[in-house]
Design a protein around this motif. Structure first.
Motif, PDB file in Angstrom:
ATOM      1  N   ILE A  18       0.819  -1.210   0.000  1.00 43.23           N
ATOM      2  CA  ILE A  18       0.000   0.000   0.000  1.00 43.23           C
ATOM      3  C   ILE A  18       0.861   1.272   0.000  1.00 43.23           C
ATOM      4  CG2 ILE A  18      -2.093  -1.022   0.938  1.00 43.23           C
ATOM      5  CD1 ILE A  18      -1.293  -0.095   3.706  1.00 43.23           C
ATOM      6  N   ASN A  19       2.142   1.136   0.321  1.00 41.51           N
ATOM      7  CA  ASN A  19       3.043   2.291   0.279  1.00 41.51           C
ATOM      8  C   ASN A  19       4.480   1.812   0.155  1.00 41.51           C
ATOM      9  OD1 ASN A  19       3.762   5.165   0.637  1.00 41.51           O
ATOM     10  ND2 ASN A  19       4.704   4.434   2.511  1.00 41.51           N
ATOM     11  N   ASP A  20       5.220   2.451  -0.729  1.00 37.75           N
ATOM     12  CA  ASP A  20       6.664   2.234  -0.869  1.00 37.75           C
ATOM     13  C   ASP A  20       7.236   3.594  -1.225  1.00 37.75           C
ATOM     14  OD1 ASP A  20       9.271   1.576  -1.482  1.00 37.75           O
ATOM     15  OD2 ASP A  20       8.739  -0.178  -2.683  1.00 37.75           O
ATOM     16  N   SER A  21       7.807   4.261  -0.235  1.00 37.02           N
ATOM     17  CA  SER A  21       8.244   5.638  -0.456  1.00 37.02           C
ATOM     18  C   SER A  21       9.491   5.942   0.370  1.00 37.02           C
ATOM     19  CB  SER A  21       7.120   6.612  -0.086  1.00 37.02           C
ATOM     20  OG  SER A  21       6.814   6.504   1.291  1.00 37.02           O
ATOM     21  N   HIS A  22       9.998   7.131   0.152  1.00 32.54           N
ATOM     22  CA  HIS A  22      11.147   7.631   0.911  1.00 32.54           C
ATOM     23  C   HIS A  22      10.720   8.910   1.612  1.00 32.54           C
ATOM     24  CE1 HIS A  22      14.109   4.818  -0.731  1.00 32.54           C
ATOM     25  NE2 HIS A  22      13.296   4.815  -1.773  1.00 32.54           N
ATOM     26  N   GLY A  23      11.254   9.141   2.783  1.00 28.59           N
ATOM     27  CA  GLY A  23      10.912  10.337   3.535  1.00 28.59           C
ATOM     28  C   GLY A  23      12.056  10.743   4.436  1.00 28.59           C
ATOM     29  N   ARG A  24      11.797  11.780   5.234  1.00 26.95           N
ATOM     30  CA  ARG A  24      12.793  12.276   6.185  1.00 26.95           C
ATOM     31  C   ARG A  24      12.146  12.409   7.553  1.00 26.95           C
ATOM     32  NH1 ARG A  24      14.721  17.698   3.804  1.00 26.95           N
ATOM     33  NH2 ARG A  24      12.567  17.660   3.145  1.00 26.95           N
ATOM     34  N   HIS A  25      12.798  11.850   8.525  1.00 28.51           N
ATOM     35  CA  HIS A  25      12.405  12.008   9.920  1.00 28.51           C
ATOM     36  C   HIS A  25      13.457  12.880  10.585  1.00 28.51           C
ATOM     37  CE1 HIS A  25      10.238   7.842   9.774  1.00 28.51           C
ATOM     38  NE2 HIS A  25       9.591   8.769   9.091  1.00 28.51           N
ATOM     39  N   VAL A  26      13.016  13.868  11.347  1.00 29.79           N
ATOM     40  CA  VAL A  26      13.946  14.785  12.012  1.00 29.79           C
ATOM     41  C   VAL A  26      13.735  14.660  13.512  1.00 29.79           C
ATOM     42  CG1 VAL A  26      14.701  17.172  12.255  1.00 29.79           C
ATOM     43  CG2 VAL A  26      13.908  16.330  10.026  1.00 29.79           C
ATOM     44  N   TYR A  27      14.826  14.432  14.226  1.00 25.47           N
ATOM     45  CA  TYR A  27      14.789  14.164  15.662  1.00 25.47           C
ATOM     46  C   TYR A  27      15.478  15.267  16.445  1.00 25.47           C
ATOM     47  CZ  TYR A  27      13.466   9.450  14.354  1.00 25.47           C
ATOM     48  OH  TYR A  27      12.800   8.371  13.832  1.00 25.47           O
ATOM     49  N   ALA A  28      14.866  15.634  17.557  1.00 28.74           N
ATOM     50  CA  ALA A  28      15.493  16.497  18.553  1.00 28.74           C
ATOM     51  C   ALA A  28      15.687  15.645  19.801  1.00 28.74           C
ATOM     52  CB  ALA A  28      14.613  17.703  18.853  1.00 28.74           C
ATOM     53  N   PHE A  29      16.801  15.851  20.459  1.00 21.67           N
ATOM     54  CA  PHE A  29      17.151  15.081  21.647  1.00 21.67           C
ATOM     55  C   PHE A  29      17.176  15.971  22.880  1.00 21.67           C
ATOM     56  CE2 PHE A  29      18.542  12.224  18.409  1.00 21.67           C
ATOM     57  CZ  PHE A  29      18.557  10.966  18.975  1.00 21.67           C
ATOM     58  N   ARG A  30      16.864  15.378  24.006  1.00 26.76           N
ATOM     59  CA  ARG A  30      17.120  15.977  25.317  1.00 26.76           C
ATOM     60  C   ARG A  30      18.078  15.001  25.989  1.00 26.76           C
ATOM     61  NH1 ARG A  30      12.164  16.130  28.555  1.00 26.76           N
ATOM     62  NH2 ARG A  30      11.478  17.713  27.090  1.00 26.76           N
ATOM     63  N   GLY A  31      19.332  15.396  26.082  1.00 29.96           N
ATOM     64  CA  GLY A  31      20.354  14.469  26.553  1.00 29.96           C
ATOM     65  C   GLY A  31      20.492  13.356  25.530  1.00 29.96           C
ATOM     66  N   SER A  32      20.373  12.120  25.989  1.00 31.77           N
ATOM     67  CA  SER A  32      20.493  10.986  25.072  1.00 31.77           C
ATOM     68  C   SER A  32      19.138  10.446  24.623  1.00 31.77           C
ATOM     69  CB  SER A  32      21.294   9.866  25.745  1.00 31.77           C
ATOM     70  OG  SER A  32      20.581   9.380  26.871  1.00 31.77           O
ATOM     71  N   LEU A  33      18.048  11.101  25.036  1.00 36.84           N
ATOM     72  CA  LEU A  33      16.706  10.608  24.718  1.00 36.84           C
ATOM     73  C   LEU A  33      16.039  11.446  23.626  1.00 36.84           C
ATOM     74  CD1 LEU A  33      15.350   9.921  28.327  1.00 36.84           C
ATOM     75  CD2 LEU A  33      16.414   8.291  26.732  1.00 36.84           C
ATOM     76  N   VAL A  34      15.240  10.785  22.803  1.00 41.88           N
ATOM     77  CA  VAL A  34      14.477  11.474  21.771  1.00 41.88           C
ATOM     78  C   VAL A  34      13.381  12.287  22.448  1.00 41.88           C
ATOM     79  CG1 VAL A  34      12.939  11.188  19.792  1.00 41.88           C
ATOM     80  CG2 VAL A  34      14.947   9.707  20.035  1.00 41.88           C
ATOM     81  N   GLN A  35      13.345  13.595  22.144  1.00 39.75           N
ATOM     82  CA  GLN A  35      12.331  14.471  22.707  1.00 39.75           C
ATOM     83  C   GLN A  35      11.245  14.793  21.671  1.00 39.75           C
ATOM     84  OE1 GLN A  35      11.435  18.008  22.260  1.00 39.75           O
ATOM     85  NE2 GLN A  35       9.906  17.563  23.807  1.00 39.75           N
ATOM     86  N   ARG A  36      11.609  14.785  20.379  1.00 39.30           N
ATOM     87  CA  ARG A  36      10.640  15.133  19.335  1.00 39.30           C
ATOM     88  C   ARG A  36      11.036  14.475  18.026  1.00 39.30           C
ATOM     89  NH1 ARG A  36       6.808  19.158  18.226  1.00 39.30           N
ATOM     90  NH2 ARG A  36       6.792  19.897  16.067  1.00 39.30           N
ATOM     91  N   MET A  37      10.021  13.998  17.280  1.00 40.86           N
ATOM     92  CA  MET A  37      10.237  13.486  15.924  1.00 40.86           C
ATOM     93  C   MET A  37       9.237  14.160  15.005  1.00 40.86           C
ATOM     94  SD  MET A  37       9.316  11.480  13.158  1.00 40.86           S
ATOM     95  CE  MET A  37       8.242  10.132  13.542  1.00 40.86           C
ATOM     96  N   THR A  38       9.762  14.700  13.908  1.00 33.51           N
ATOM     97  CA  THR A  38       8.955  15.380  12.906  1.00 33.51           C
ATOM     98  C   THR A  38       9.183  14.712  11.560  1.00 33.51           C
ATOM     99  OG1 THR A  38       9.210  17.444  14.132  1.00 33.51           O
ATOM    100  CG2 THR A  38       8.509  17.637  11.839  1.00 33.51           C
ATOM    101  N   ILE A  39       8.138  14.660  10.762  1.00 33.88           N
ATOM    102  CA  ILE A  39       8.245  14.099   9.414  1.00 33.88           C
ATOM    103  C   ILE A  39       8.270  15.256   8.426  1.00 33.88           C
ATOM    104  CG2 ILE A  39       7.111  12.675   7.665  1.00 33.88           C
ATOM    105  CD1 ILE A  39       5.814  11.122  10.020  1.00 33.88           C
ATOM    106  N   GLU A  40       9.250  15.211   7.519  1.00 35.53           N
ATOM    107  CA  GLU A  40       9.344  16.198   6.445  1.00 35.53           C
ATOM    108  C   GLU A  40       9.242  15.489   5.112  1.00 35.53           C
ATOM    109  OE1 GLU A  40      12.963  18.400   6.887  1.00 35.53           O
ATOM    110  OE2 GLU A  40      12.282  19.385   8.724  1.00 35.53           O
ATOM    111  N   ASP A  41       8.680  16.195   4.132  1.00 41.25           N
ATOM    112  CA  ASP A  41       8.579  15.621   2.766  1.00 41.25           C
ATOM    113  C   ASP A  41       9.900  15.638   2.072  1.00 41.25           C
ATOM    114  OD1 ASP A  41       5.854  15.158   3.055  1.00 41.25           O
ATOM    115  OD2 ASP A  41       5.354  17.184   2.382  1.00 41.25           O
TER     116      ASP A  41
END
Length: 117
Positions: free
Chosen positions: A94-117
């Motif tokens: 149903i889907n075969d695509s490429h994308g970009r995930h952008v991560y912000a960290f607080r220390g060593s932990l992921v604090q936010r993930m955003t999807i960009e086209d």
């Protein structure tokens, strides 16, 4: 170099996601993680909300996300280029695509993930 530790962390998170290892994924996030809901739209906040989102997604579709490259941006966020594949429960693509995930960290932990086209 901080980017190297973040890259290792993110690559292991994608492996855990694809293996449906929720415990490993959630342990790598801040308790108040802010996560893009790429399947239904919008965002979810907090580990429990991410768990619920992924459990709904995995009950409906089979999805994988494979990182193809990881790079640190000038603002300190980490961009992951991903190959995304989703199939329905019968195995139909149903889907075969490429994308970009952008991560912000607080220390060593992921604090936010955003999807960009």
């Amino acid at each position: 170099m901080p980017g190297t530790k973040h890259e290792e962390r993110l690559r292991s998170l994608y492996q855990a996601f694809n293996a449906r290892d929720l415990g490993t994924c959630l342990a790598a996030m801040t308790p108040d993680v802010d996560w893009a809901n790429g399947w239904e739209g919008g965002r979810v906040v907090g580990r429990d909300a991410v768990r619920d989102y992924w459990e709904r997604q995995w009950a409906a579709i089979e999805s994988t996300a494979e990182p193809t490259s990881v790079s640190e941006r000038p603002d300190g966020t980490i961009e992951v280029a991903v190959h995304l594949v989703a199939r329905d429960k019968e195995g139909n693509l149903i889907n075969d695509s490429h994308g970009r995930h952008v991560y912000a960290f607080r220390g060593s932990l992921v604090q936010r993930m955003t999807i960009e086209d």
